[in-house]
Design an enzyme around this catalytic site. Structure first.
Site, PDB file in Angstrom:
ATOM      1  N   ARG A 147     -32.995 -34.048  12.128  1.00 29.70           N
ATOM      2  CA  ARG A 147     -32.665 -32.803  11.661  1.00 29.70           C
ATOM      3  C   ARG A 147     -33.150 -31.637  12.531  1.00 29.70           C
ATOM      4  O   ARG A 147     -34.682 -31.616  12.903  1.00 29.70           O
ATOM      5  CB  ARG A 147     -33.054 -32.394  10.307  1.00 29.70           C
ATOM      6  CG  ARG A 147     -32.470 -31.096   9.548  1.00 29.70           C
ATOM      7  CD  ARG A 147     -33.169 -30.664   8.368  1.00 29.70           C
ATOM      8  NE  ARG A 147     -34.683 -30.193   8.472  1.00 29.70           N
ATOM      9  CZ  ARG A 147     -35.351 -29.561   7.603  1.00 29.70           C
ATOM     10  NH1 ARG A 147     -34.611 -29.213   6.217  1.00 29.70           N
ATOM     11  NH2 ARG A 147     -36.380 -28.880   7.794  1.00 29.70           N
ATOM     12  N   TYR A 159     -37.401 -20.207   7.703  1.00 29.63           N
ATOM     13  CA  TYR A 159     -37.699 -21.436   7.124  1.00 29.63           C
ATOM     14  C   TYR A 159     -37.495 -22.888   8.078  1.00 29.63           C
ATOM     15  O   TYR A 159     -36.886 -22.623   9.181  1.00 29.63           O
ATOM     16  CB  TYR A 159     -36.268 -21.905   6.429  1.00 29.63           C
ATOM     17  CG  TYR A 159     -36.219 -23.427   6.096  1.00 29.63           C
ATOM     18  CD1 TYR A 159     -36.845 -23.883   4.837  1.00 29.63           C
ATOM     19  CD2 TYR A 159     -35.538 -24.181   6.495  1.00 29.63           C
ATOM     20  CE1 TYR A 159     -37.023 -25.164   4.564  1.00 29.63           C
ATOM     21  CE2 TYR A 159     -35.464 -25.645   6.462  1.00 29.63           C
ATOM     22  CZ  TYR A 159     -36.109 -26.110   5.160  1.00 29.63           C
ATOM     23  OH  TYR A 159     -36.230 -27.527   5.133  1.00 29.63           O
ATOM     24  N   GLU A 236     -26.297 -28.485   6.420  1.00 25.63           N
ATOM     25  CA  GLU A 236     -26.908 -28.262   4.985  1.00 25.63           C
ATOM     26  C   GLU A 236     -27.083 -27.084   4.286  1.00 25.63           C
ATOM     27  O   GLU A 236     -27.376 -26.083   5.125  1.00 25.63           O
ATOM     28  CB  GLU A 236     -28.023 -29.141   5.050  1.00 25.63           C
ATOM     29  CG  GLU A 236     -28.838 -29.164   3.815  1.00 25.63           C
ATOM     30  CD  GLU A 236     -30.198 -29.799   3.825  1.00 25.63           C
ATOM     31  OE1 GLU A 236     -30.406 -30.727   5.035  1.00 25.63           O
ATOM     32  OE2 GLU A 236     -31.205 -29.765   3.314  1.00 25.63           O
ATOM     33  N   GLU A 262     -29.827 -30.282  -2.937  1.00 26.00           N
ATOM     34  CA  GLU A 262     -31.191 -30.527  -3.212  1.00 26.00           C
ATOM     35  C   GLU A 262     -31.576 -29.792  -4.440  1.00 26.00           C
ATOM     36  O   GLU A 262     -32.564 -30.332  -4.992  1.00 26.00           O
ATOM     37  CB  GLU A 262     -32.012 -30.274  -1.953  1.00 26.00           C
ATOM     38  CG  GLU A 262     -31.986 -28.826  -1.325  1.00 26.00           C
ATOM     39  CD  GLU A 262     -32.759 -28.852  -0.183  1.00 26.00           C
ATOM     40  OE1 GLU A 262     -32.654 -29.533   0.686  1.00 26.00           O
ATOM     41  OE2 GLU A 262     -33.578 -27.689  -0.155  1.00 26.00           O
ATOM     42  N   ARG A 283     -26.768 -33.996  -2.114  1.00 28.71           N
ATOM     43  CA  ARG A 283     -28.101 -34.171  -1.726  1.00 28.71           C
ATOM     44  C   ARG A 283     -29.042 -34.410  -2.961  1.00 28.71           C
ATOM     45  O   ARG A 283     -30.348 -34.198  -2.733  1.00 28.71           O
ATOM     46  CB  ARG A 283     -28.768 -33.043  -0.720  1.00 28.71           C
ATOM     47  CG  ARG A 283     -27.629 -32.959   0.133  1.00 28.71           C
ATOM     48  CD  ARG A 283     -28.429 -33.038   1.659  1.00 28.71           C
ATOM     49  NE  ARG A 283     -29.755 -32.256   1.680  1.00 28.71           N
ATOM     50  CZ  ARG A 283     -30.797 -33.026   1.840  1.00 28.71           C
ATOM     51  NH1 ARG A 283     -30.955 -34.415   1.957  1.00 28.71           N
ATOM     52  NH2 ARG A 283     -32.084 -32.401   1.963  1.00 28.71           N
TER      53      ARG A 283
HETATM   54  C1  CS2 Z   1     -35.631 -28.664   2.603  1.00 30.50           C
HETATM   55  C2  CS2 Z   1     -36.954 -28.482   1.846  1.00 30.50           C
HETATM   56  O1  CS2 Z   1     -35.908 -30.965   3.091  1.00 30.50           O
HETATM   57  C3  CS2 Z   1     -35.121 -29.934   2.851  1.00 30.50           C
HETATM   58  O2  CS2 Z   1     -33.910 -30.174   3.262  1.00 30.50           O
HETATM   59  O3  CS2 Z   1     -34.546 -27.652   2.204  1.00 30.50           O
HETATM   60  O4  CS2 Z   1     -37.764 -28.657   2.655  1.00 30.50           O
HETATM   61  C4  CS2 Z   1     -37.025 -27.473   0.793  1.00 30.50           C
HETATM   62  O5  CS2 Z   1     -37.276 -26.209   1.536  1.00 30.50           O
HETATM   63  C5  CS2 Z   1     -38.314 -27.696  -0.060  1.00 30.50           C
HETATM   64  O6  CS2 Z   1     -37.981 -29.033  -0.830  1.00 30.50           O
HETATM   65  C6  CS2 Z   1     -38.750 -26.617  -1.147  1.00 30.50           C
HETATM   66  O7  CS2 Z   1     -39.654 -27.156  -1.949  1.00 30.50           O
HETATM   67 MG    MG Z   2     -32.685 -28.688   2.698  1.00 33.03          MG
END
Ligand code: CS2
Ligand code: MG
Length: 402
Positions: A147, A159, A236, A262, A283
């Protein structure tokens, strides 16, 4: 067999984890992950004050009935806190059942459907050259899927890209960090990143990208379209999924595969997206979507709609949930990929585990149960520290999705 004691262990070997330990009157114990990053203590209270008292004296082998009791039996159902608590209990109960059966958990699910589990690593860099270098380093380590997250010129931290001199985006004990965001600038920059990545890295590495819930459907459609020449494994979390029908618009415009879920807690969060085939990868992960029982239900449902699995697995999904995920991954017929971003040394020490990594592949191991335990003496050395994820604002100060 009866449940004799339930312990909720909170520890911070670099970041906070909530672990549930269920102890039976026959001496068997099981553990489960119940961590919700940035809201850990809410799950602790839910477990200690509301869940544990109802389970003492029950038969730990009745996993389904206990799951239904905690889900259906609570008038105020669903949501991340409730479901993380149920997940932790469920994982610990599957651990106990598999130990009682003297089998690794994946055998109870139906046995292995593959020899090894493909995982993807995280690579990030502030500049395009830094990202390229980071992806090449992961490739060198044996990963076949990576990724890639890049900085956007003009922004110090977004992020995946942290402020200089700061190791993590978790600010211990303080209030959430505030980041600044511009979708316009991001959309202009990201296609260039993947163009360069394909030039240098070539075509035999799967490339993934996480938009982390920041776009609108038409923006996501545009990004998906512009990334098509670079053939991503997936895009994603393009758009927050409170409005699942928004994903129809993305689908109409692009063949870039879509991954989502997620932050989903139940099959209901994912139902429409799966049924309408608006996503390619689901996810959900054991710690946030109802444990092994919840995951199995969602993944079986997804299998009839051509949707493949891709369990969330960043550093805040503990090695316990990672273990549970890997048992499901080894069995699940519609397996796609597993996220794996690794753990600190202290985390490995706190959670001895049978799962192992070989380059870009993982395996849950052959230990009975799910094969992960907690060393409570090590946990005691790492007390909980309040920490938050950042919040995000647009350049004019408007609060935005992080
Ligand atoms: C993320 C995570 O792994 C991912 O794809 O989106 O880093 C997410 O930001 C964290 O699990 C938040 O706690
Ligand atoms: Mg993510």
């Amino acid at each position: 067999m009866k449940i004799k004691e339930i312990r909720v262990i909170v520890a911070s070997p670099g970041r906070n984890f909530v672990t549930v330990k269920i102890i039976t009157d026959e001496g068997l114990h099981g553990i489960g992950d119940a961590t919700v990053n940035g809201r850990e203590k809410a799950v602790v209270a839910y477990l200690e004050d509301h869940v544990a008292p109802c389970l003492i004296g029950r038969d730990p082998m009745q996993i389904e009935d206990i799951w239904q009791y905690l889900y259906r039996g609570a008038y105020w159902r669903r949501g991340p806190i409730t479901m993380a608590a149920i997940s932790g209990i469920d994982m610990a109960l599957w651990d106990i059942k598999a130990k009682a059966a003297n089998l690794p958990l994946y055998q109870l699910l139906g046995g292995a459907s593959r020899d090894k589990i493909m995982c993807y690593a995280h690579a990030q860099g502030r500049t395009i050259d830094d990202v390229v270098e980071a992806v090449l380093a992961k490739k060198e380590q044996g990963y076949v899927a990576v990724r890639a997250q890049a900085g956007v010129p003009g922004f110090e931290s977004i992020y995946g890209i942290h402020k200089k001199g700061k190791k993590k985006n978790v600010l211990e004990g303080r209030l959430p960090e505030e980041e600044v965001w511009s979708t316009t600038k991001y959309l202009r920059h990201i296609p260039k990143v993947f163009e360069k990545l394909r030039d240098v890295v070539g075509w035999d590495t799967h490339l993934l990208h996480d938009a982390h819930h920041r776009l609108t459907p038409i923006e996501a459609a545009r990004l998906g379209k512009e990334l098509e020449p670079h053939q991503l494994f997936w895009l994603e979390d393009a758009v927050p999924a409170e409005l699942p029908e928004g994903y129809r618009l993305i689908r109409q415009h692009t063949t870039t595969p879509i991954a989502l879920g997620e932050v989903f807690n139940t099959i209901w969060d994912a139902r429409q997206l799966i049924e309408e085939q608006l996503i390619d990868y689901i996810r959900t992960t054991s710690v946030h979507a109802g444990g092994v029982s919840g995951l199995r239900r969602i993944f079986d449902f997804a299998s009839i709609y051509h949707v493949r699995t891709a369990c969330h697995g960043p550093t805040d999904v503990s090695p316990v949930a990672m273990g549970a995920n890997l048992h499901v991954d080894l069995w699940v017929p519609n397996f796609g990929i597993q996220e794996f971003s690794g753990y600190s040394e202290a985390t490995h020490e706190m959670f001895p585990h049978a799962w192992s990594q070989d380059g870009g592949f993982l395996h849950p191991g052959e230990a009975i149960g799910h094969g992960v335990d907690i060393d409570e003496a090590v946990a005691a050395k790492h007390p909980y520290k309040r920490a938050y994820l950042p919040v995000n604002r647009l350049e004019d100060g408007t609060l935005w999705h992080w």
